[in-house]
Design an enzyme around this catalytic site. Structure first.
Site, PDB file in Angstrom:
ATOM      1  N   ARG A   8       1.985  12.496  -8.959  1.00 47.97           N
ATOM      2  CA  ARG A   8       2.465  11.115  -8.765  1.00 47.97           C
ATOM      3  C   ARG A   8       3.940  10.990  -9.146  1.00 47.97           C
ATOM      4  NH1 ARG A   8      -1.943   7.884  -7.541  1.00 47.97           N
ATOM      5  NH2 ARG A   8      -3.895   8.338  -8.593  1.00 47.97           N
ATOM      6  N   ASP A  20      -4.273   6.146   6.180  1.00 47.83           N
ATOM      7  CA  ASP A  20      -4.753   7.363   6.824  1.00 47.83           C
ATOM      8  C   ASP A  20      -5.758   6.943   7.896  1.00 47.83           C
ATOM      9  OD1 ASP A  20      -5.598   9.866   7.471  1.00 47.83           O
ATOM     10  OD2 ASP A  20      -6.379  10.404   5.520  1.00 47.83           O
ATOM     11  N   GLU A  30       0.844  -1.207   0.000  1.00 48.90           N
ATOM     12  CA  GLU A  30       0.000   0.000   0.000  1.00 48.90           C
ATOM     13  C   GLU A  30       0.872   1.247   0.000  1.00 48.90           C
ATOM     14  OE1 GLU A  30      -2.565   1.622  -0.312  1.00 48.90           O
ATOM     15  OE2 GLU A  30      -4.377   0.712   0.523  1.00 48.90           O
ATOM     16  N   ASP A  31       0.295   2.352  -0.434  1.00 48.40           N
ATOM     17  CA  ASP A  31       1.035   3.616  -0.386  1.00 48.40           C
ATOM     18  C   ASP A  31       0.957   4.263   0.991  1.00 48.40           C
ATOM     19  OD1 ASP A  31      -1.698   4.149  -0.666  1.00 48.40           O
ATOM     20  OD2 ASP A  31      -1.458   5.659  -2.227  1.00 48.40           O
ATOM     21  N   PHE A  45      -1.627  16.009   4.551  1.00 48.35           N
ATOM     22  CA  PHE A  45      -1.818  15.426   3.220  1.00 48.35           C
ATOM     23  C   PHE A  45      -0.516  15.545   2.438  1.00 48.35           C
ATOM     24  CE2 PHE A  45      -3.424  14.608  -0.976  1.00 48.35           C
ATOM     25  CZ  PHE A  45      -4.395  13.642  -0.735  1.00 48.35           C
TER      26      PHE A  45
HETATM   27  P1  IMP Z   1      -7.640   5.456   4.311  1.00 49.65           P
HETATM   28  O1  IMP Z   1      -8.714   4.509   3.834  1.00 49.65           O
HETATM   29  O2  IMP Z   1      -8.200   6.631   5.051  1.00 49.65           O
HETATM   30  O3  IMP Z   1      -6.541   4.758   5.096  1.00 49.65           O
HETATM   31  O4  IMP Z   1      -7.016   6.118   3.019  1.00 49.65           O
HETATM   32  C1  IMP Z   1      -6.256   5.376   2.198  1.00 49.65           C
HETATM   33  C2  IMP Z   1      -6.152   5.958   0.802  1.00 49.65           C
HETATM   34  O5  IMP Z   1      -6.472   7.353   0.758  1.00 49.65           O
HETATM   35  C3  IMP Z   1      -4.718   5.825   0.366  1.00 49.65           C
HETATM   36  O6  IMP Z   1      -4.489   4.568  -0.245  1.00 49.65           O
HETATM   37  C4  IMP Z   1      -4.577   6.994  -0.570  1.00 49.65           C
HETATM   38  O7  IMP Z   1      -5.004   6.627  -1.861  1.00 49.65           O
HETATM   39  C5  IMP Z   1      -5.495   8.043   0.001  1.00 49.65           C
HETATM   40  N1  IMP Z   1      -4.754   8.969   0.901  1.00 49.65           N
HETATM   41  C6  IMP Z   1      -4.869   9.066   2.246  1.00 49.65           C
HETATM   42  N2  IMP Z   1      -4.040   9.996   2.732  1.00 49.65           N
HETATM   43  C7  IMP Z   1      -3.374  10.503   1.665  1.00 49.65           C
HETATM   44  C8  IMP Z   1      -2.340  11.518   1.520  1.00 49.65           C
HETATM   45  O8  IMP Z   1      -1.845  12.143   2.472  1.00 49.65           O
HETATM   46  N3  IMP Z   1      -1.916  11.744   0.240  1.00 49.65           N
HETATM   47  C9  IMP Z   1      -2.404  11.075  -0.835  1.00 49.65           C
HETATM   48  N4  IMP Z   1      -3.336  10.122  -0.740  1.00 49.65           N
HETATM   49  C10 IMP Z   1      -3.830   9.848   0.499  1.00 49.65           C
HETATM   50 MG    MG Z   2      -4.045   3.800  -2.018  1.00 47.60          MG
END
Ligand code: IMP
Ligand code: MG
Length: 207
Positions: A193, A130, A126-127, A180
């Site tokens: 990206r 959050d 995963e990247d 962010f």
């Molecule tokens: P989560 O479901 O809240 O954990 O969010 C996960 C997804 O939201 C990640 O896989 C990203 O695609 C996007 N995301 C969350 N935070 C960021 C950020 O700081 N920058 C860019 N994408 C983010």
């Molecule tokens: Mg993602």
């Protein structure tokens, strides 16, 4: 003849590759980008370390890396080459409903895997985590497919993430403040990206 061709290709490529400093200065002029959160050098160093650890952990049970598109594409490309095992790769794309910088937690599989996970040692790449909602959903979905093991490697984890049993993360690149960030595969509205490092995104949410 083969050698001569490859020498020519390499020679041509090297003359065109911008110096790292020149490549970054283009981005320094962008007012929407704030401070560097993780530098190119820090990323390279940590990816090499993660590659070594994963190589040791998965010796004798080659992993199937599952990259979560699109954000993980650069991390996956670098990490997979830092793992010295005969691994396999597959990709998933998920979309979470919400605004550009906030997840709603409702996740939809946009592109599913091609490879059957039964009996495989699956490592989700995963990247960023959050809220963790995307990963929580993904984990449940992949666990139901009968893998021999299932683990997660995330480049970034925000410090605001609440620890939960369903969010056990075996490998973390960097813990960052809950800001962010963009770059190294991560976007805002599909932009940034290709920024080589990770930087704070300062501008408001694009609608
Ligand atoms: P989560 O479901 O809240 O954990 O969010 C996960 C997804 O939201 C990640 O896989 C990203 O695609 C996007 N995301 C969350 N935070 C960021 C950020 O700081 N920058 C860019 N994408 C983010
Ligand atoms: Mg993602």
């Amino acid at each position: 003849m083969g050698d001569r061709v490859s020498e020519q290709v390499i020679g041509a490529d090297l003359s065109l590759v911008p110096k790292p400093s020149a490549a970054l200065s283009v981005w320094d002029a962008d007012p929407a980008l704030g401070r560097v959160v993780v530098s190119v050098e820090q990323i390279a160093g940590r990816v090499a370390e993660l590659g070594e650890t994963i190589t040791a952990d998965y010796a004798g049970r080659p992993p199937l890396l599952v990259g979560v598109l699109k954000g993980a594409f650069i991390f996956l490309a670098d990490l997979s080459r830092a793992i010295r095992l005969p691994l396999e790769l597959d990709f998933m794309a998920v979309s979470s409903y919400g605004t550009a910088t906030k997840t709603s937690g409702v996740v939809r599989i946009v592109k599913d895997l091609d490879i059957d996970l039964t009996g495989r040692h699956v490592l989700i790449v995963e990247d960023i985590l959050d809220s963790g909602l995307t990963l929580s959903y993904l984990r449940r979905s992949l666990q139901a497919r009968g893998p021999a093991s299932l683990a997660v490697c995330s480049l970034l984890v925000k410090r605001s993430l609440q620890p939960r049993p369903d969010l056990e993360i075996a490998y973390v690149g960097f813990e960052i403040e809950p800001e962010f960030v963009v770059g190294y595969g991560l976007d805002v509205a599909e932009r940034y990206r290709n920024l080589p490092d990770l930087r704070v995104y300062l501008a408001g949410e694009p609608e």
